[in-house]
Design an enzyme around this catalytic site. Structure first.
Site, mmCIF file in Angstrom:
data_model
loop_
_atom_site.group_PDB
_atom_site.id
_atom_site.type_symbol
_atom_site.label_atom_id
_atom_site.label_comp_id
_atom_site.label_asym_id
_atom_site.label_seq_id
_atom_site.Cartn_x
_atom_site.Cartn_y
_atom_site.Cartn_z
ATOM 1 N N ASP A 400 -9.467 4.022 -51.005
ATOM 2 C CA ASP A 400 -9.193 5.536 -51.252
ATOM 3 C C ASP A 400 -9.070 6.247 -49.974
ATOM 4 O O ASP A 400 -9.715 5.957 -48.986
ATOM 5 C CB ASP A 400 -10.381 6.135 -52.289
ATOM 6 C CG ASP A 400 -10.174 7.658 -52.156
ATOM 7 O OD1 ASP A 400 -9.350 8.123 -52.991
ATOM 8 O OD2 ASP A 400 -11.081 8.353 -51.830
ATOM 9 N N GLU A 436 -4.449 3.541 -49.711
ATOM 10 C CA GLU A 436 -3.708 4.970 -49.964
ATOM 11 C C GLU A 436 -3.343 5.518 -48.484
ATOM 12 O O GLU A 436 -4.708 6.071 -47.969
ATOM 13 C CB GLU A 436 -4.757 5.924 -50.736
ATOM 14 C CG GLU A 436 -4.220 6.954 -51.091
ATOM 15 C CD GLU A 436 -5.451 7.708 -52.075
ATOM 16 O OE1 GLU A 436 -4.893 8.751 -53.018
ATOM 17 O OE2 GLU A 436 -6.546 8.016 -51.829
#
Length: 760
Positions: A400, A436
């Site tokens: 993330d 990401e």
């Protein structure tokens, strides 16, 4: 002789100079002299050891500074906690009722690690820490021994966080806010750490090691995927055990995906403001512990439940990838709670403003940013990854806001410590690593900027494909680029097309069904007056907002979903499918269901007729991707004729059958194209001709039918019609001659296979 360190001690009854021998599995001596009461253990070199608490004795030895955390060695437990700026560390022990029964000062301090060893401690022991040091926010220090703290290396967390003002290190009523210390004890409101026995019989279970070019990722959520499944026993719903039930595993296996990507399973906590509104942090991007599975996902309350889920999925030849959050923690900014890192060594664990360390650098948008520039923090993150990859046997990680992990004080650097560590580590370099590649900090957008060995979520793929199928003008050239692997972003340094993780939907945003049903978000249930969630959904409702009984609108919506899925699975790169999209799951227009631990975000397994038809179509698409390896080559397409082989790997055609020209590529009104992938193209670095099937793909995003002239190919006799998204139920394969006209219905994808002369 080292002075004994303890919590409360009862008054000794022995007289000065007396030595008593007490029974134990290892004999000890109790000495009472001018230095006070001492317990002398034969293996401690006579250096220490102590503690009396209402008749209860705890023997503590020096222990070792490695490994960090609480480690059972079969005879006792070693405790080691990093803190560069603490002045004292106390180990607090609790019973199952959560009552503290002993406090032990860790006796040794080595290389900024506080450590001690309890010979009688066993798995199951509940513990936490109190850490002493200066409370000086302007200097970055927020020590407060009144606040109980979780071990950053705890392998299991027991209990739930109970929000109370006592969890905050500062007096929340003070006008000075975080500058005034609060002395209330937070122990009753904080969950506790449990010492675990890591033993688990993996039997014949092993990692899958599926090649990247064959990988097909399925993003899902442990709780959301199982809460409404009728075949999952009610007491197992929302847990790792529920995720490993036979019906769940068989469904995933039969779908044909290779890898399940689980949204955060690290222990996390609810946000206080959500609980105040009766909501919950459903997604889990609010990490409390980087080593412990989320307590509420364990029906058996044991870590082995997670391991059993992994073993079960591996037995079905399914990889497991974890969505991990190492960019921030649940402690927020200077006004956030003190739960672990902030009270252990705030100045080391977090990135602080250089000119006023009272405040946090907030590149994550969550209040704080973990400081991976610090060697001990970097060690913690990589230790965590290795733990999940080895002890827990997971196959990979999706990071993330991964740009933060590559950010040094001066900005993003692909040669930073974390990325270099992953690249050279003998364990992590063999895992699937997915970034990401963005955050909200300066220079945060880094799609294509990660080093070799990393795959990346490609949001440009998502946006371009959405715009193309919505009918936006001027998208044709970008669509072709994304369709062929996004070489403009990833074709450098030996990276491959599969470095692009292609997705059309993900947990964050509309589901596929909602993308064709809503022109704008509908997040009313989140209680933020529609201010949350993206407004840039690139969606359309085709005449009615939300559900409708209009058959024409529903037919078009369903065809558009088929078009999106076909594009995803026929594109070069690594496809990622959002769980439930294969059967038209809806969140009723909510594009930010992070706080919806409700039926809004839970997968509804009561699949309607349109969902059943879409599911069957998805099965076909995945099977076709596997049938035609040319759809997921290991080399980038160039569109140039290979001088020695005389083969062009990809050719692009206008509807009339002529190859695309510069003028045609620049036509803003053009919304249809044919893509020919030649199976004879060089498959690897060796100079040889390929032997794969040649395929022809037609894409028509216009609102009108388009007549395509099927092109001729030197090594073929015609085209075999395989699939048409306008006629999804037609599974018969029909042959067409070269030069024949094919009517490509508006908003349709068509797949042909070359009838090769070499095969006849």
């Amino acid at each position: 002789m080292t002075k004994a360190r303890s919590g409360k001690t009862s008054k000794p009854t022995a007289t000065t100079g007396e030595v008593r021998t007490v029974p134990s599995h290892a004999q000890v001596d109790i000495a009472v002299d001018d230095l006070g009461v001492r317990i002398i253990h034969p293996y401690s070199d006579g250096e220490i050891v102590r503690s009396f608490d209402s008749g209860h004795t705890t023997r503590v030895r020096e222990g070792l500074p490695v490994p960090l955390g609480a480690t059972w060695d079969g005879l006792g437990v070693n405790f080691a906690l990093f803190s560069a700026n603490a002045t004292k560390v106390e180990l607090c022990l609790f019973n199952e009722a959560g009552e503290q029964y002993d406090v032990i000062e860790l006796p040794e301090y080595t290389d900024e690690v506080w450590h001690g060893y309890l010979p009688d401690a066993r798995p199951g022991l509940l513990y936490a820490y109190r850490v002493h040091g200066p409370y000086a926010p302007h200097d970055g220090h927020r020590f407060n021994p009144a606040k109980l703290l979780l071990d950053p290396y705890a392998k299991q967390i027991v209990g739930e966080l109970k929000w109370d003002d006592a969890l905050f290190a500062y007096d929340m009523q003070s006008a000075k806010k975080d500058l005034h210390i609060d002395n209330r004890d937070s122990a009753e409101f904080l969950p506790k750490c449990r010492v675990i026995d890591p033993a688990f019989s993996w039997a014949r279970s092993r990692k899958r090691h599926i090649p990247w070019e064959k990988t097909l990722i399925y993003e899902t959520h442990v709780r959301g995927y199982t809460m409404r499944h009728p075949a999952v026993p009610e007491h197992l719903r929302g847990t790792f055990s529920g995720m490993s039930t036979p019906h769940i595993v068989e469904y995933i296996r039969s779908l044909g995906v290779t890898s399940v990507e689980l949204m955060p399973v690290h222990a996390f906590t609810d946000d206080r403001h959500l609980q105040d509104k009766g909501l919950h942090n459903f997604w889990g991007y609010n990490t409390l512990s980087f080593f412990a599975p989320h307590p509420q996902y364990m029906a058996t309350h044991t870590v082995n439940e997670f391991k059993q889920m992994i073993a079960t999925l591996h037995a079905a030849n399914i990889e497991v990838i974890l969505d991990v959050v190492y960019n921030h923690t649940a402690e927020g900014n200077e006004l956030g709670p003190t739960l672990s890192f902030k009270g252990i060594d705030n100045a080391s664990y977090y990135r602080l403003m250089p000119h006023n360390k009272r405040y946090y650098i907030n590149d994550t948008g969550t209040g704080n940013t973990l400081n991976l520039s610090h060697p001990r923090v970097l060690q913690m993150v990589t230790d965590s990854l290795r733990y999940w990859a080895t002890e827990m046997q997971v196959d990979g990680f999706r990071f993330d806001l991964a740009t933060i992990l590559g950010r040094e004080s001066y900005g993003f650097d692909e040669g930073c410590g974390f990325l270099d560590t992953c690249r050279q580590d003998p364990v992590l370099s063999q895992c699937k690593l997915i970034a990401e590649p963005w955050d909200c900090g300066p220079g945060g957008y880094q799609v294509g900027g990660f080093p070799p060995g990393w795959m990346e979520w490609n949001d440009r793929y998502r946006d371009t494909v959405r715009k193309f199928w919505r009918g936006d003008e001027g998208q044709l050239a970008q669509f072709a680029t994304r369709l062929s692997g996004s070489a403009d972003l990833f074709n450098h340094r030996g990276r491959k097309p599969y470095a692009s993780v292609n997705f059309i939907t993900a947990h964050d945003g509309f589901t596929l069904n909602d993308w064709v049903s809503y022109a704008s978000k509908h997040n009313e249930a989140n209680g933020e007056n529609g201010k949350d969630g993206s407004d840039n959904n690139i969606s359309a409702n085709y005449g009615v907002e939300g559900q409708t009984d209009d058959p024409a609108i529903n037919a078009l919506r369903l065809r558009q979903m088929r078009n999106m899925l076909a594009t995803l699975l026929f594109s070069q790169g690594t496809p990622m499918l959002l769980a439930g999209d294969e059967f038209a799951r809806s969140q009723n227009g909510n594009n930010n269901a992070y706080c919806q631990d409700t039926e809004i975000a839970w997968v509804n397994w009561n699949i309607e007729d349109k969902g059943q038809s879409l599911l069957l179509f998805t099965y076909r698409l995945i099977a076709l991707r596997k049938r035609f390896p040319i759809l997921h080559r290991g080399r980038f397409l160039t569109g140039a004729v290979h001088e020695k082989l005389g083969v062009k790997d990809v050719s692009w055609f206008q509807p009339q059958g002529e190859e695309m020209t510069d003028v045609a590529w620049k036509d803003p009104h053009a919304k249809c194209i044919a893509m020919l992938l030649d199976g004879r193209a060089q498959p690897t670095g060796l100079l040889r001709q390929g032997s794969l099937s040649t395929v022809l793909l037609l894409f028509n995003a216009s609102h009108e039918d388009v007549v395509f002239t099927l092109p001729s190919v030197a090594h073929g006799e015609g085209w075999r019609h395989i699939l048409d998204t306008f006629q999804p139920d037609d599974v018969n394969e029909h042959n067409f001659e070269f030069g024949r006209e094919y009517i490509c219905t508006s908003r349709t994808v068509v797949l042909f296979e070359l009838v090769s002369t070499a095969k006849n």
